[in-house]
Design a protein around this motif. Structure first.
Motif, short mmCIF file in Angstrom:
data_model
loop_
_atom_site.label_atom_id
_atom_site.label_comp_id
_atom_site.label_asym_id
_atom_site.label_seq_id
_atom_site.Cartn_x
_atom_site.Cartn_y
_atom_site.Cartn_z
N LEU A 1 0.58 -0.96 -0.21
CA LEU A 1 0.10 0.00 0.02
C LEU A 1 0.80 1.44 0.06
N ALA A 2 2.00 1.92 0.71
CA ALA A 2 3.27 2.28 1.01
C ALA A 2 3.40 2.42 0.01
N ALA A 3 4.24 1.56 -0.56
CA ALA A 3 4.19 1.62 -2.17
C ALA A 3 4.08 2.10 -3.30
N SER A 4 2.43 2.00 -3.33
CA SER A 4 1.49 2.13 -4.34
C SER A 4 1.09 4.09 -4.14
N HIS A 5 1.17 4.36 -2.71
CA HIS A 5 1.18 5.81 -3.01
C HIS A 5 2.82 6.44 -3.27
N ARG A 6 3.94 5.70 -2.71
CA ARG A 6 4.89 6.63 -3.37
C ARG A 6 4.85 6.57 -5.05
#
Length: 178
Positions: free
Chosen positions: A70-75
């Motif tokens: 989720l964090a990688a997608s947000h980044r």
């Protein structure tokens, strides 16, 4: 994003990741968080939904991996310069020094405290927003394979390597592997 039930501030807009570790199982805190008004959970175990009316459970194989993805997608939504800092020692000092030097010219998001772990990095990166034109994140590792996961989350455009030494070496066969 919430990984620690003790830090719940806005239950109406929080998503709890029921992380399981050697000392605690996040699933044990679901009833308490539900009573506090939280309704969104990422879990790896099926829970009796009748016990939690109005709650939404996303069941995944690996809660930590879901948080990281989720964090990688947000980044990936941001075309912002990102400085990734790693090394055995000095990550936080270098991060804070860079912030002090660059803050007059840049609107900077950075890791709070020493959030450089497999959990801390995703929480730090999640704070990225369009108004920031520079990000500075720390990446710390304690075993083989962790840096690859953190790199996918941080997606640095600039890298800083402070030192390599004996600190945090327990999870490695040698300095070379580290």
């Amino acid at each position: 994003l919430l990984t620690d039930s003790r830090t719940l501030l806005r239950p109406e807009s929080s998503l709890f990741f029921a992380l399981s570790g050697p000392r605690r199982d996040g699933h044990l805190f679901v009833p308490e968080l539900f009573k506090a008004g939280l309704r969104y959970f990422v879990v790896s175990e099926k829970l009796n939904s009748k016990s939690y009316p109005g709650a939404t459970f996303l069941v995944v194989n690996n809660v930590l991996e879901a948080l990281q993805k989720l964090a990688a997608s947000h980044r990936s939504k941001f075309n912002t310069d990102v400085i990734g800092i790693t090394g055995s020692n000095g990550k936080t000092i270098v991060k804070e020094w860079l912030y002090q030097v660059l803050q007059e010219d840049k609107n900077i998001i950075r890791s709070p405290k020493s959030y450089n772990s497999q959990i801390g990095v995703p929480l730090s990166v999640w704070e990225m927003e369009p108004q920031y034109n520079l990000a500075i994140f720390e990446a710390g590792i304690s075993q083989s394979g962790e840096m690859e996961r953190l790199q996918k989350i941080i997606q640095p455009t600039i890298g800083i390597f402070t030192t390599i030494g004996e600190a945090h070496s327990e999870g490695f066969l040698s300095i070379r592997q580290k």
